[in-house]
Design a protein around this motif. Structure first.
Motif, short mmCIF file in Angstrom:
data_model
loop_
_atom_site.label_atom_id
_atom_site.label_comp_id
_atom_site.label_asym_id
_atom_site.label_seq_id
_atom_site.Cartn_x
_atom_site.Cartn_y
_atom_site.Cartn_z
N ARG A 133 -5.99 7.43 1.82
CA ARG A 133 -6.39 8.49 0.88
C ARG A 133 -7.91 8.61 0.82
O ARG A 133 -8.46 9.72 0.74
CB ARG A 133 -5.83 8.20 -0.51
N ALA A 134 -8.58 7.48 0.84
CA ALA A 134 -10.05 7.51 0.80
C ALA A 134 -10.61 8.21 2.05
O ALA A 134 -11.57 8.97 1.96
CB ALA A 134 -10.60 6.09 0.69
N LEU A 135 -10.00 7.95 3.21
CA LEU A 135 -10.43 8.61 4.45
C LEU A 135 -10.22 10.12 4.33
O LEU A 135 -11.09 10.92 4.72
CB LEU A 135 -9.66 8.05 5.64
N TYR A 136 -9.08 10.53 3.79
CA TYR A 136 -8.80 11.95 3.61
C TYR A 136 -9.81 12.59 2.66
O TYR A 136 -10.34 13.68 2.91
CB TYR A 136 -7.39 12.13 3.06
N ARG A 137 -10.12 11.89 1.59
CA ARG A 137 -10.96 12.46 0.55
C ARG A 137 -12.42 12.59 0.98
O ARG A 137 -13.15 13.36 0.39
CB ARG A 137 -10.83 11.64 -0.73
N ARG A 138 -12.81 11.84 2.01
CA ARG A 138 -14.17 12.05 2.51
C ARG A 138 -14.19 12.79 3.85
O ARG A 138 -15.21 12.84 4.52
CB ARG A 138 -14.91 10.72 2.61
N GLY A 139 -13.05 13.39 4.23
CA GLY A 139 -13.02 14.28 5.38
C GLY A 139 -12.79 13.64 6.72
O GLY A 139 -12.90 14.31 7.75
N ASP A 140 -12.45 12.35 6.78
CA ASP A 140 -12.14 11.70 8.05
C ASP A 140 -10.64 11.85 8.30
O ASP A 140 -9.85 10.93 8.10
CB ASP A 140 -12.52 10.22 7.99
N PHE A 141 -10.24 13.04 8.77
CA PHE A 141 -8.83 13.34 8.93
C PHE A 141 -8.19 12.56 10.08
O PHE A 141 -7.04 12.14 9.99
CB PHE A 141 -8.63 14.83 9.13
N THR A 142 -8.94 12.36 11.16
CA THR A 142 -8.41 11.57 12.28
C THR A 142 -8.14 10.14 11.84
O THR A 142 -7.08 9.57 12.14
CB THR A 142 -9.40 11.58 13.46
N GLY A 143 -9.07 9.56 11.10
CA GLY A 143 -8.88 8.21 10.59
C GLY A 143 -7.72 8.13 9.62
O GLY A 143 -6.95 7.16 9.63
N ALA A 144 -7.56 9.16 8.77
CA ALA A 144 -6.47 9.17 7.80
C ALA A 144 -5.12 9.23 8.50
O ALA A 144 -4.18 8.50 8.13
CB ALA A 144 -6.63 10.35 6.85
N ILE A 145 -5.00 10.08 9.52
CA ILE A 145 -3.74 10.17 10.27
C ILE A 145 -3.41 8.83 10.91
O ILE A 145 -2.26 8.35 10.86
CB ILE A 145 -3.81 11.27 11.33
N GLY A 146 -4.40 8.20 11.52
CA GLY A 146 -4.19 6.89 12.14
C GLY A 146 -3.71 5.86 11.14
O GLY A 146 -2.79 5.07 11.42
N LYS A 147 -4.31 5.86 9.96
CA LYS A 147 -3.93 4.88 8.93
C LYS A 147 -2.52 5.16 8.42
O LYS A 147 -1.73 4.23 8.22
CB LYS A 147 -4.94 4.95 7.78
N TYR A 148 -2.18 6.43 8.20
CA TYR A 148 -0.83 6.76 7.75
C TYR A 148 0.21 6.37 8.80
O TYR A 148 1.32 5.90 8.46
CB TYR A 148 -0.72 8.25 7.43
N ARG A 149 -0.12 6.55 10.07
CA ARG A 149 0.83 6.15 11.13
C ARG A 149 1.03 4.64 11.14
O ARG A 149 2.15 4.16 11.36
CB ARG A 149 0.33 6.65 12.48
N ASP A 150 -0.04 3.90 10.91
CA ASP A 150 0.08 2.44 10.84
C ASP A 150 1.02 2.05 9.69
O ASP A 150 1.82 1.11 9.82
CB ASP A 150 -1.29 1.80 10.63
N ILE A 151 0.88 2.75 8.56
CA ILE A 151 1.74 2.45 7.41
C ILE A 151 3.20 2.73 7.75
O ILE A 151 4.10 1.94 7.40
CB ILE A 151 1.30 3.29 6.19
N LEU A 152 3.46 3.84 8.45
CA LEU A 152 4.84 4.18 8.80
C LEU A 152 5.44 3.23 9.82
O LEU A 152 6.66 3.02 9.85
CB LEU A 152 4.90 5.62 9.31
N LYS A 153 4.61 2.64 10.68
CA LYS A 153 5.12 1.62 11.60
C LYS A 153 5.63 0.42 10.82
O LYS A 153 6.66 -0.18 11.16
CB LYS A 153 4.02 1.20 12.57
N ALA A 154 4.91 0.05 9.78
CA ALA A 154 5.30 -1.09 8.96
C ALA A 154 6.42 -0.73 7.98
O ALA A 154 7.27 -1.56 7.66
CB ALA A 154 4.09 -1.63 8.20
N ASN A 155 6.41 0.53 7.51
CA ASN A 155 7.41 0.97 6.53
C ASN A 155 7.80 2.42 6.84
O ASN A 155 7.20 3.35 6.31
CB ASN A 155 6.85 0.87 5.11
N PRO A 156 8.80 2.62 7.72
CA PRO A 156 9.19 3.98 8.13
C PRO A 156 9.72 4.85 7.00
O PRO A 156 9.92 6.04 7.21
CB PRO A 156 10.28 3.72 9.18
N ARG A 157 9.93 4.30 5.83
CA ARG A 157 10.47 5.06 4.71
C ARG A 157 9.43 5.23 3.59
O ARG A 157 9.77 5.38 2.43
CB ARG A 157 11.72 4.38 4.16
#
Length: 578
Positions: free
Chosen positions: A58-82
């Protein structure tokens, strides 16, 4: 081969409207009743977000680092697909990147994993962008009524209510969203737009100094808008206002010719500081925009530089904002009103454009068959006091006192937002009103208002209604290829050139037979012009599927109530036939 040039009127992505309170869509459905939601937040303050993966994303999104935010969200989904929060976060990143299809796919993928209120709220945001406004509104209301006070659900309802001209209710929605999540940049930006001018100056300064997720173009607009607001405070000038005692007027519509035999539109004779010009009346434009030579002749000096964009693939054009001492239209005279000046020889091929929205304090009657523009008082709401009339402007307040200037000059320099509770001046929300449908307007068509844009619910064939922009500056009706393909065949057409303030459109298509129905009218179109409307839709925030253009509109007497988002179309069958 004959190449027909179709000039599309200005769709001004104006710096002055970047934080406007009316930058939202409209719904023909009656607004739902909302319960009082419990005062529990939907996310933590930004200072605490970095202690967990979701907080980091969320912090990455809020400061405009959208590529970083997508990468972080994907990492979260790998650990927790739900994880509903990770899916919802990705949806919002894709929407911010204007990747609507990816956002839609991600929302559906997430809901196949887990049925979560937070994820349904995010999917409704996709629906809103796709033009499914009623569906989005229903989902947000359902979520809140079920006991989930999601900040983005209130943000969505703010946008819907604003587009419905339910401005008082919209203010309640954005205040609730801000209360739940004051650090969310999307909520914060919309909330700023509802404040007084002095408060906007303070909060915009804080937003520019701190972290935000604006792209370069949007940041440039905010900088320009802030400079304009501060300059107006420094000048201590009077607000734009009507100085003549006339409350209604009738003035001729001036025919504008493409050549001696072909009409391209109608204009108004507008006197700027006593110097008359014929300026196209364009319901697809905002405010008054003139070419530099006219401004110089009228002695309009530059206040702040800005950019203007519209139809075309060549990008935005250099412009500036000035203030006109006197504007005369018919029997009406207005004083001290802002105007935009484009740094080029013409404005989309015209001397200038005047948006019908500048008369939003009046009932605007554009009688094309009889070549008349009539302006009259809007019906008074029950118990309403006399209202001051003015040309529409983007300053927000009708007047500012010395305390505003002091507040503006005393804004904090530490990059932190000032405390809204300690603001010395109340927000102007006390003057906001919800839509009023007067008895004499009960048969008017309700439209969606996005800033100056009038989006008319329009059906093509048997598919659900689409949103078409009513644009007297566009010569012909037009449709997006995606909307056209739902009902007919589409093929490329090199015989038509479409150009606007941002140059020519690169790819133009032709759609086979399509029947357009809007209001109480129906028109059959052969070989309807089609072009990609994605840039327009991205800037407005919802899907614009086409244009209702001048060749058709010129047969109508059109009455527009911008205050209440109502329009009436009258067609004279005796004059034009069935």
């Amino acid at each position: 081969m004959v190449r027909v040039v179709i000039r599309i009127g200005l769709l001004a992505f104006l710096a002055a409207s970047v934080c406007g309170a009316q930058s939202a869509p409209v719904s023909p459905a009656a607004p739902a009743t909302l319960p009082t939601a419990p005062a529990t937040g939907s996310s933590a303050p930004i200072a605490s977000l970095n202690f967990n993966p979701l907080g980091e994303a969320r912090a990455l999104y809020r400061r405009g680092d959208f590529t970083g935010a997508i990468g972080k969200y994907r990492d979260i989904l790998k650990a927790n697909p739900r994880s509903p929060d990770a899916y919802a976060g990705m949806v919002r990143v894709y929407l911010k990147q204007k990747e609507v299809d990816l956002a839609a796919t991600t929302a559906e993928e997430g809901l196949s994993q887990i049925d979560s209120p937070r994820l349904r709220v995010a999917r409704a945001e996709v629906w809103f962008r796709e033009g499914k406004i009623a569906e989005a509104e229903t989902e947000w209301v359902k979520t809140i009524n079920a006991g989930y006070p999601d900040a983005h659900a209130f943000l969505g309802l703010y946008r819907v209510r604003g587009a419905l001209a339910m401005h008082k209710t919209a203010k309640v929605m954005i205040d609730r969203a801000h209360e739940l999540d004051p650090d969310d940049p999307d909520i914060y930006e919309e909330w700023i737009g509802t404040l007084s001018r002095a408060e906007r100056i303070q909060y915009l300064e804080a937003a520019l100094a701190g972290a935000n997720n604006w792209d370069a173009e949007r940041r440039e607009d905010v900088v320009s808008y802030l400079a304009y607001l501060k300059e107006r405070v420094q000048q201590k000038g009077s607000p734009c206002r009507l100085v003549s005692s006339v409350k209604h007027t009738e003035t001729p519509l001036v025919p504008l010719l493409e050549d001696p035999q072909h009409l391209r539109g109608y204009g108004l004779t507008v006197a700027l500081n006593g110097h008359k010009s014929k300026i196209m009346l364009d319901t697809g434009a905002s405010g008054i925009v003139v070419r530099r030579a006219i401004a110089e002749h009228a002695g309009i000096s530059k206040i702040v530089a800005t950019k203007i964009g519209g139809i075309g693939d060549k990008g935005r054009k250099d412009a500036y904002v000035g203030v006109v001492d006197s504007i005369k239209i018919g029997e009406l005279e207005f004083r001290d009103c802002p105007i935009e000046v484009i740094e080029s020889r013409s404005v989309a091929g015209e001397e200038g454009l005047i948006g019908a929205d500048v008369f939003e304090d009046f009932l605007v009657d554009i009688d094309f068959p009889n070549e008349k523009l009539r302006l009259s008082e809007l019906p008074k709401r029950p118990g309403e006091a006399e209202q001051a009339l003015a040309l529409k402007n983007d300053e927000g307040d009708d007047a500012e006192d010395d305390s505003d200037a002091a507040a503006a000059n005393g804004s904090k320099a530490d990059g932190k937002a000032p405390d809204a509770k300690s603001s010395g001046k109340k927000s102007s929300s006390s003057s906001l009103q919800d839509r009023y449908v007067a008895p004499e307007m009960k048969n008017y068509t309700r439209f969606f208002r996005f800033g100056h844009d009038v989006l008319i619910p329009t059906t093509i064939g048997n598919v659900p209604y689409k949103l078409f922009l009513m644009d007297t500056g566009a010569l012909m009706n037009a449709i997006s290829p995606a909307a056209a393909r739902e009902v007919t065949k589409v093929h490329k057409d090199s015989s038509v050139i479409i150009e606007g303030i941002s140059g020519r459109v690169n790819q133009v298509y032709s759609a086979n037979k399509a029947v357009l129905q809007f209001g109480r009218l129906k028109q059959e179109n052969q070989d309807l012009t089609a072009f990609d409307t994605k840039n327009i839709s991205d800037n407005i925030g919802t899907e614009v599927s086409g244009f209702l253009g001048f060749v058709m509109l010129r047969m109508l007497d059109i009455k527009i109530d911008y205050r209440d988002a109502l329009v009436d179309f009258q067609y004279d069958e005796k004059r034009f036939g069935r």
